[in-house]
Design a protein around this motif. Structure first.
Motif, PDB file in Angstrom:
ATOM      1  N   ALA A  86       0.842  -1.105   0.031  1.00  0.00           N
ATOM      2  CA  ALA A  86       0.007   0.129   0.222  1.00  0.00           C
ATOM      3  C   ALA A  86       0.846   1.106  -0.009  1.00  0.00           C
ATOM      4  CB  ALA A  86      -0.840   0.061   1.102  1.00  0.00           C
ATOM      5  N   HIS A  87       1.836   1.340   0.723  1.00  0.00           N
ATOM      6  CA  HIS A  87       2.941   2.175   0.758  1.00  0.00           C
ATOM      7  C   HIS A  87       3.563   2.475  -0.397  1.00  0.00           C
ATOM      8  CE1 HIS A  87       5.277   5.062   3.230  1.00  0.00           C
ATOM      9  NE2 HIS A  87       6.451   4.744   2.594  1.00  0.00           N
ATOM     10  N   ALA A  88       3.973   1.658  -1.303  1.00  0.00           N
ATOM     11  CA  ALA A  88       4.555   1.841  -2.793  1.00  0.00           C
ATOM     12  C   ALA A  88       3.230   2.303  -3.631  1.00  0.00           C
ATOM     13  CB  ALA A  88       4.910   0.379  -3.100  1.00  0.00           C
ATOM     14  N   GLN A  89       2.189   1.994  -3.328  1.00  0.00           N
ATOM     15  CA  GLN A  89       1.255   2.236  -4.304  1.00  0.00           C
ATOM     16  C   GLN A  89       0.716   3.730  -4.064  1.00  0.00           C
ATOM     17  OE1 GLN A  89      -1.953  -0.395  -5.193  1.00  0.00           O
ATOM     18  NE2 GLN A  89      -3.540   1.125  -5.097  1.00  0.00           N
ATOM     19  N   LYS A  90       0.539   4.219  -2.799  1.00  0.00           N
ATOM     20  CA  LYS A  90       0.228   5.502  -2.507  1.00  0.00           C
ATOM     21  C   LYS A  90       1.469   6.409  -2.976  1.00  0.00           C
ATOM     22  CE  LYS A  90      -0.593   4.542   1.896  1.00  0.00           C
ATOM     23  NZ  LYS A  90      -1.240   5.013   3.327  1.00  0.00           N
ATOM     24  N   HIS A  91       2.790   6.044  -3.130  1.00  0.00           N
ATOM     25  CA  HIS A  91       3.542   6.907  -3.613  1.00  0.00           C
ATOM     26  C   HIS A  91       3.716   6.886  -5.117  1.00  0.00           C
ATOM     27  CE1 HIS A  91       4.721   7.038   0.762  1.00  0.00           C
ATOM     28  NE2 HIS A  91       5.427   8.148   0.407  1.00  0.00           N
ATOM     29  N   GLY A  92       2.756   6.357  -6.073  1.00  0.00           N
ATOM     30  CA  GLY A  92       2.845   6.298  -7.026  1.00  0.00           C
ATOM     31  C   GLY A  92       3.790   5.674  -7.920  1.00  0.00           C
ATOM     32  N   ILE A  93       4.207   4.499  -7.429  1.00  0.00           N
ATOM     33  CA  ILE A  93       5.201   3.634  -8.125  1.00  0.00           C
ATOM     34  C   ILE A  93       4.604   2.861  -8.859  1.00  0.00           C
ATOM     35  CG2 ILE A  93       6.886   1.515  -7.441  1.00  0.00           C
ATOM     36  CD1 ILE A  93       7.493   2.910  -4.818  1.00  0.00           C
ATOM     37  N   ASP A  94       5.018   2.601 -10.175  1.00  0.00           N
ATOM     38  CA  ASP A  94       4.325   2.090 -11.087  1.00  0.00           C
ATOM     39  C   ASP A  94       4.271   0.510 -11.108  1.00  0.00           C
ATOM     40  OD1 ASP A  94       3.188   4.387 -12.634  1.00  0.00           O
ATOM     41  OD2 ASP A  94       5.090   4.455 -12.955  1.00  0.00           O
ATOM     42  N   ILE A  95       5.577  -0.056 -10.935  1.00  0.00           N
ATOM     43  CA  ILE A  95       5.690  -1.699 -10.735  1.00  0.00           C
ATOM     44  C   ILE A  95       6.725  -1.702  -9.806  1.00  0.00           C
ATOM     45  CG2 ILE A  95       7.410  -1.553 -12.607  1.00  0.00           C
ATOM     46  CD1 ILE A  95       4.818  -4.517 -11.991  1.00  0.00           C
ATOM     47  N   THR A  96       6.338  -2.765  -8.659  1.00  0.00           N
ATOM     48  CA  THR A  96       6.905  -3.032  -7.563  1.00  0.00           C
ATOM     49  C   THR A  96       7.414  -4.698  -7.417  1.00  0.00           C
ATOM     50  OG1 THR A  96       6.225  -1.225  -6.485  1.00  0.00           O
ATOM     51  CG2 THR A  96       7.211  -2.738  -4.898  1.00  0.00           C
ATOM     52  N   ALA A  97       8.591  -5.033  -7.065  1.00  0.00           N
ATOM     53  CA  ALA A  97       8.831  -6.213  -7.105  1.00  0.00           C
ATOM     54  C   ALA A  97       8.778  -6.587  -5.746  1.00  0.00           C
ATOM     55  CB  ALA A  97      10.369  -6.530  -7.503  1.00  0.00           C
ATOM     56  N   LEU A  98       8.263  -7.810  -5.135  1.00  0.00           N
ATOM     57  CA  LEU A  98       8.135  -8.250  -3.804  1.00  0.00           C
ATOM     58  C   LEU A  98       9.340  -9.265  -3.317  1.00  0.00           C
ATOM     59  CD1 LEU A  98       4.341  -9.322  -3.540  1.00  0.00           C
ATOM     60  CD2 LEU A  98       5.319  -7.193  -3.135  1.00  0.00           C
ATOM     61  N   GLY A  99      10.504  -8.719  -2.827  1.00  0.00           N
ATOM     62  CA  GLY A  99      11.581  -9.526  -2.672  1.00  0.00           C
ATOM     63  C   GLY A  99      11.693 -10.328  -1.385  1.00  0.00           C
ATOM     64  N   GLY A 100      12.536 -11.250  -1.398  1.00  0.00           N
ATOM     65  CA  GLY A 100      12.635 -12.273  -0.029  1.00  0.00           C
ATOM     66  C   GLY A 100      11.478 -12.813   0.164  1.00  0.00           C
ATOM     67  N   PHE A 101      11.166 -12.960   1.245  1.00  0.00           N
ATOM     68  CA  PHE A 101      10.011 -13.633   2.027  1.00  0.00           C
ATOM     69  C   PHE A 101       8.547 -13.043   1.485  1.00  0.00           C
ATOM     70  CE2 PHE A 101      12.994 -15.494   4.827  1.00  0.00           C
ATOM     71  CZ  PHE A 101      12.631 -16.732   4.950  1.00  0.00           C
ATOM     72  N   SER A 102       8.706 -11.657   1.044  1.00  0.00           N
ATOM     73  CA  SER A 102       7.495 -10.713   0.593  1.00  0.00           C
ATOM     74  C   SER A 102       6.480 -11.856  -0.109  1.00  0.00           C
ATOM     75  CB  SER A 102       7.905  -9.497  -0.002  1.00  0.00           C
ATOM     76  OG  SER A 102       8.604  -8.869   0.949  1.00  0.00           O
ATOM     77  N   SER A 103       7.009 -12.153  -1.366  1.00  0.00           N
ATOM     78  CA  SER A 103       6.072 -12.780  -2.327  1.00  0.00           C
ATOM     79  C   SER A 103       5.883 -14.444  -1.587  1.00  0.00           C
ATOM     80  CB  SER A 103       6.752 -13.304  -3.671  1.00  0.00           C
ATOM     81  OG  SER A 103       8.205 -14.090  -3.611  1.00  0.00           O
ATOM     82  N   ILE A 104       6.703 -14.880  -0.819  1.00  0.00           N
ATOM     83  CA  ILE A 104       6.418 -16.281  -0.353  1.00  0.00           C
ATOM     84  C   ILE A 104       5.088 -16.158   0.614  1.00  0.00           C
ATOM     85  CG2 ILE A 104       7.082 -18.134   1.081  1.00  0.00           C
ATOM     86  CD1 ILE A 104       9.818 -17.589   0.022  1.00  0.00           C
ATOM     87  N   ILE A 105       5.311 -14.948   1.320  1.00  0.00           N
ATOM     88  CA  ILE A 105       4.043 -14.453   2.531  1.00  0.00           C
ATOM     89  C   ILE A 105       2.857 -14.428   1.776  1.00  0.00           C
ATOM     90  CG2 ILE A 105       3.334 -13.076   4.259  1.00  0.00           C
ATOM     91  CD1 ILE A 105       6.180 -12.993   5.187  1.00  0.00           C
ATOM     92  N   PHE A 106       2.857 -13.560   0.795  1.00  0.00           N
ATOM     93  CA  PHE A 106       1.628 -13.041  -0.021  1.00  0.00           C
ATOM     94  C   PHE A 106       0.841 -14.478  -0.614  1.00  0.00           C
ATOM     95  CE2 PHE A 106      -0.644 -11.741  -3.710  1.00  0.00           C
ATOM     96  CZ  PHE A 106      -1.302 -10.633  -3.110  1.00  0.00           C
ATOM     97  N   GLU A 107       1.814 -15.315  -1.309  1.00  0.00           N
ATOM     98  CA  GLU A 107       1.074 -16.725  -1.737  1.00  0.00           C
ATOM     99  C   GLU A 107       0.577 -17.555  -0.640  1.00  0.00           C
ATOM    100  OE1 GLU A 107       4.015 -17.956  -4.410  1.00  0.00           O
ATOM    101  OE2 GLU A 107       3.683 -16.527  -5.909  1.00  0.00           O
ATOM    102  N   ASN A 108       1.383 -18.000   0.406  1.00  0.00           N
ATOM    103  CA  ASN A 108       1.257 -18.701   1.376  1.00  0.00           C
ATOM    104  C   ASN A 108      -0.009 -18.615   2.024  1.00  0.00           C
ATOM    105  OD1 ASN A 108       3.292 -20.357   0.154  1.00  0.00           O
ATOM    106  ND2 ASN A 108       4.445 -20.166   2.012  1.00  0.00           N
ATOM    107  N   PHE A 109      -0.184 -16.980   2.221  1.00  0.00           N
ATOM    108  CA  PHE A 109      -1.263 -16.762   3.304  1.00  0.00           C
ATOM    109  C   PHE A 109      -2.247 -16.420   2.381  1.00  0.00           C
ATOM    110  CE2 PHE A 109       2.408 -16.938   6.020  1.00  0.00           C
ATOM    111  CZ  PHE A 109       1.947 -17.684   7.007  1.00  0.00           C
ATOM    112  N   ASN A 110      -2.335 -16.379   1.138  1.00  0.00           N
ATOM    113  CA  ASN A 110      -3.576 -15.990   0.186  1.00  0.00           C
ATOM    114  C   ASN A 110      -3.836 -14.475   0.699  1.00  0.00           C
ATOM    115  OD1 ASN A 110      -3.943 -18.544  -0.899  1.00  0.00           O
ATOM    116  ND2 ASN A 110      -4.859 -19.217   1.098  1.00  0.00           N
ATOM    117  N   LEU A 111      -2.843 -13.551   0.677  1.00  0.00           N
ATOM    118  CA  LEU A 111      -3.245 -12.163   0.736  1.00  0.00           C
ATOM    119  C   LEU A 111      -3.776 -11.341  -0.481  1.00  0.00           C
ATOM    120  CD1 LEU A 111      -0.057 -11.115   2.340  1.00  0.00           C
ATOM    121  CD2 LEU A 111      -1.941 -12.193   3.569  1.00  0.00           C
TER     122      LEU A 111
END
Length: 340
Positions: A86-111
């Motif tokens: 949400a912080h990235a989106q509010k700052h107008g960033i067009d495309i953001t990569a989820l690094g490290g555990f970020s993408s794993i957490i997103f997928e594993n916990f159905n965010l």
């Protein structure tokens, strides 16, 4: 503009980095404090392509720490990732990569079901896991580093640990379709998913870790290390190429054996210096040029103005998409880290 969402490797690491970045109020705080700390943009980035094109980016520190998962602070961990997005989106960033555990957490916990973060509705097309580029780079490391250490792929057995994950399954598809590797050993915890992958590939032996590793000429490790499990380097072939695709990278310090070559997997080098400080903080060997391939994916998408979730969802990575991101990687001056 591109963005990178990342996190540090431990509470101790976070405390030392907070002091270095000018956040002394964070430096002596414990895990409970970090569970409530908000995301911060801590680095402004300029990247120049070998084509001459320049792009600007931001690094968003999520304030997630792996100890949150280890101590069952799951709600804190998931909140960290959503808040950073949400912080990235509010700052107008067009495309953001989820690094490290970020993408794993997103997928594993159905965010993906939790699109609303306070007054922000997340637009998932603004985010990418970066896994397609990571998988491509790991495959290039297999193909190129094997030649460096004297392993012939047409005679080699490759063990993929974490074969049913997003990156692991993509690596298996590429090795099957794009190389003449002799044998694939498929290692993962979920038997049903292993059998499904084996059927998809039409090849590959399903094996346990202890049985597979001594047979492998090349080991691609893209899984978390189970508690209590250690690799005995004396049981490995010589030569053996071990590509450490996990995070944090620690196999090189644990496995020191003549004839066993440990390579940090999923790392790229850029042809030109990048104006940033964050890779020094995460202890990259050449911080001005080396970075995680998942981060580089958002840069590539920004260079090409492909503001879309190029990598998204579990096991959706195709050989065609890997080829496409690989072409862009070469075009803009990225290359896989190889054996030094």
């Amino acid at each position: 503009m591109f963005g990178l969402i990342g996190h540090l490797t431990s509470l101790e690491h976070a405390q030392s980095v907070a002091l270095e970045l000018g956040y002394p109020e964070y430096a002596d705080q414990g895990l409970d404090f970090w569970c409530s700390a908000p995301p911060q943009i801590v680095d402004n980035i300029t990247v120049t392509s070998i084509t001459g094109q320049k792009i600007e980016g931001r690094y968003v520190e999520s304030c997630f720490l792996p100890e949150m998962l280890a101590t069952r602070r799951i709600k804190a961990a998931t909140r960290k990732i959503l808040n950073a997005m949400a912080h990235a989106q509010k700052h107008g960033i067009d495309i953001t990569a989820l690094g490290g555990f970020s993408s794993i957490i997103f997928e594993n916990f159905n965010l993906e079901q939790l699109r609303q973060v306070r007054n922000t509705t997340l637009e998932f097309t603004r985010f990418t896991t970066g896994n397609t580029h990571t998988a491509y780079i790991i495959c290039q490391q297999v193909e190129q580093a094997s030649k460096q250490v004297g392993i012939n792929l047409s005679e080699a057995t490759v063990a993929v640990c974490g074969a049913t994950g997003d990156i692991g399954s993509a690596v298996c598809r590429w090795l099957d379709a794009k190389t003449d590797v002799k044998e694939l050993l498929l290692i993962a915890r979920n038997q049903e998913r292993l059998e499904h992958l084996q059927a998809e590939l039409g090849r590959g032996k399903i094996m346990g870790l202890e049985q597979a590793l001594p047979e492998a000429d090349i080991i691609v490790w893209v899984a978390s290390m189970p508690k209590g499990v250690e690799i005995d380097p004396a049981t490995l072939k010589q030569p053996c190429l071990l590509i450490d695709g996990g995070y944090p990278k620690n196999m090189a310090t644990k496995i020191q054996q003549s004839g066993v070559y440990v390579l940090n997997g999923g790392i790229v080098e850029h042809s030109l210096d990048i104006d940033w400080k964050i890779m020094k903080i995460v202890n990259m060997e050449i911080p001005g040029r080396q970075l995680f391939a998942c981060f580089a994916e958002s840069m590539l998408l920004e260079f090409e103005k492909l503001h879309t979730n190029f990598s998204w969802g579990r096991n959706q990575i195709t050989v065609e998409k890997m080829s496409r991101i690989g072409q862009l990687s070469l075009k803009h001056g990225f290359r896989p880290l190889l054996v030094s």
